[in-house]
Structures are given as structure tokens and as C-alpha cells.
Design an enzyme around this catalytic site. Sequence first.
Site, PDB file in Angstrom:
ATOM      1  N   ASP A   1       1.238 -11.189  -2.485  1.00  0.00           N
ATOM      2  CA  ASP A   1       0.365 -10.506  -3.423  1.00  0.00           C
ATOM      3  C   ASP A   1       0.156  -9.517  -1.975  1.00  0.00           C
ATOM      4  OD1 ASP A   1      -1.277  -8.289  -4.611  1.00  0.00           O
ATOM      5  OD2 ASP A   1      -1.775 -10.324  -5.367  1.00  0.00           O
ATOM      6  N   ILE A   2       0.205  -8.195  -1.656  1.00  0.00           N
ATOM      7  CA  ILE A   2      -0.178  -7.256  -0.647  1.00  0.00           C
ATOM      8  C   ILE A   2      -1.850  -6.940  -0.652  1.00  0.00           C
ATOM      9  CG2 ILE A   2       0.128  -4.933  -1.764  1.00  0.00           C
ATOM     10  CD1 ILE A   2       1.513  -3.847   1.162  1.00  0.00           C
TER      11      ILE A   2
ATOM     12  N   ASP B   1       1.879  -0.190  -6.991  1.00  0.00           N
ATOM     13  CA  ASP B   1       0.576   0.769  -7.577  1.00  0.00           C
ATOM     14  C   ASP B   1      -0.421   0.550  -8.202  1.00  0.00           C
ATOM     15  OD1 ASP B   1      -0.442   3.518  -7.020  1.00  0.00           O
ATOM     16  OD2 ASP B   1       2.027   4.208  -8.014  1.00  0.00           O
TER      17      ASP B   1
ATOM     18  N   GLY C   1      11.138  -1.740  -6.519  1.00  0.00           N
ATOM     19  CA  GLY C   1      10.943  -1.971  -7.767  1.00  0.00           C
ATOM     20  C   GLY C   1      11.423  -1.409  -8.976  1.00  0.00           C
TER      21      GLY C   1
END
Length: 201
Positions: free
Chosen positions: A9-10, A33, A124
Site C-alpha cells: 500500500d503506497i 486516489d 486501474g
Amino acid sequence: MKIEVWQGDITTLAVDAIVNAANESLLGGGGVDGAIHRAAGPGLLQSCEQLPQLRPGVRCPTGEVVATDAHELPARFVLHTVGPVWHDGQRDESALLANCYWKSLQLAEKLGARSIAFPAISCGVYGYPLYRAAEIAATETLAWQRSHREPRRIILVAYNTATFKAYQQALSAAGQTLDDESEAPRSSDRAIAAQSLMPAF
Ligand code: AR6
């Protein structure tokens, strides 16, 4: 130095800059986002709303990037870039996606960032074919690293195994030997204020 590939997970990464795969409104959305806005807290939306580039009726063009503070994230800056929607490959998608990577690196350099993490921009909801996007990510980041000092540490973040493998394959095809999975990076303290360095579209 190598381009690093990291799966996870960034929003958890303590790097100087994380890149957000935003849309032209720059006011949040789903996917990475949404995850970035949730983890950063409501201050991130306020920062986006106050971006000097976003005058009423103005949207962020595809391929461009703007910076905000990262608020509650462990990163210092969020670089919001708008990836291309994939149509048929004949609408400049590859050049626009390359711009997202290159212009993010240029802005990170201006901000004094020494480390930067990218999600798989456009892979995505925007439907970009994974391996073609990985090739562009690999080509652009390797070209940057070969010709610039900073940001020295460049991480391609894969949210799933297919993306991780695509990055490994693309980096290998572009001439980089396979990397071990890296540790989550730490931020540096050399970044300077984002506000004074806002680029115009
Ligand atoms: N960390 C790292 N990568 C992630 C995370 C995460 N927490 N969550 C998802 N991904 P997408 P796009 C991966 O759809 O295609 C938004 O609504 C995901 O698996 O987030 O550029 C925006 O507001 C995929 O590989 O971005 C725009 O409207 C990659 O991030 C639109 O989606 C990008 O998937 C942008 O679409």
C-alpha cells in the site's frame, strides 16, 4: 542504484514524495486516489481545493502533475498526476503516460525530494494494459536515474502480484537486473516547501 519494486500500500511509505493517480478534477476519487485521501485525512482535499492552478472551471490536463503537502501520510509531498484513459493506443496514451512519470520526477527534483514512490498510474479504472504501462514506467524511471542525481530512490509500487511481476519483467527487459523485494523506505529531511514551487500547467 536500481529502480525498486515493492508490493503493498503506497500510503504506508515514508518516502519524500508519493504520486497519486488522480483525475482532472484533482479532488479525489476511488482506487489509489481514494486510499491516499483517506490516509492523508481531510487536509489533503483542502490543499487540493486551494491549488492555485485550479481556478474555477480549470481542470488538470492529462499528463500534468501538481504537488501538495502530504498531511497525515508518512510521506512529505503528494504529487497528483492525471494518467491517460486507455482507448485504443492511438490517442497519444503512451506519450501522456510517459509525461506522468517524467514530470513527476521533475517536480520531485524541484521539491528536493530524494525518494519517490509511484503507483501503477492508469492501470486501474483507466484501463491501461498492464505490461505496456510497466514498460513505460520502467523506461522513464531508468532514463531519469541514469541522467539525474535526485530523486535517487525511485520505487514502483505494485498493489498486486500481477503488477509486481510486470514491473520485474519490464525492468529486466530495459536492462536492469532483477531486484530483491526492498524494505519500505524512509523519508529524507531535505525536502523544501511545496507551496513556493507550484508549477503552472
Ligand atoms: N497502493 C498502491 N497501489 C494501489 C492502491 C494502494 N493503496 N490502491 C490501488 N492501487 P486506479 P487509474 C493500484 O484505478 O487507473 C480514481 O478514481 C491499483 O491496483 O487507482 O489511474 C481517480 O480519481 C492500480 O494498479 O488509478 C481517477 O478517476 C493502480 O493503483 C481514476 O481512478 C491505479 O489504479 C484513475 O484511474
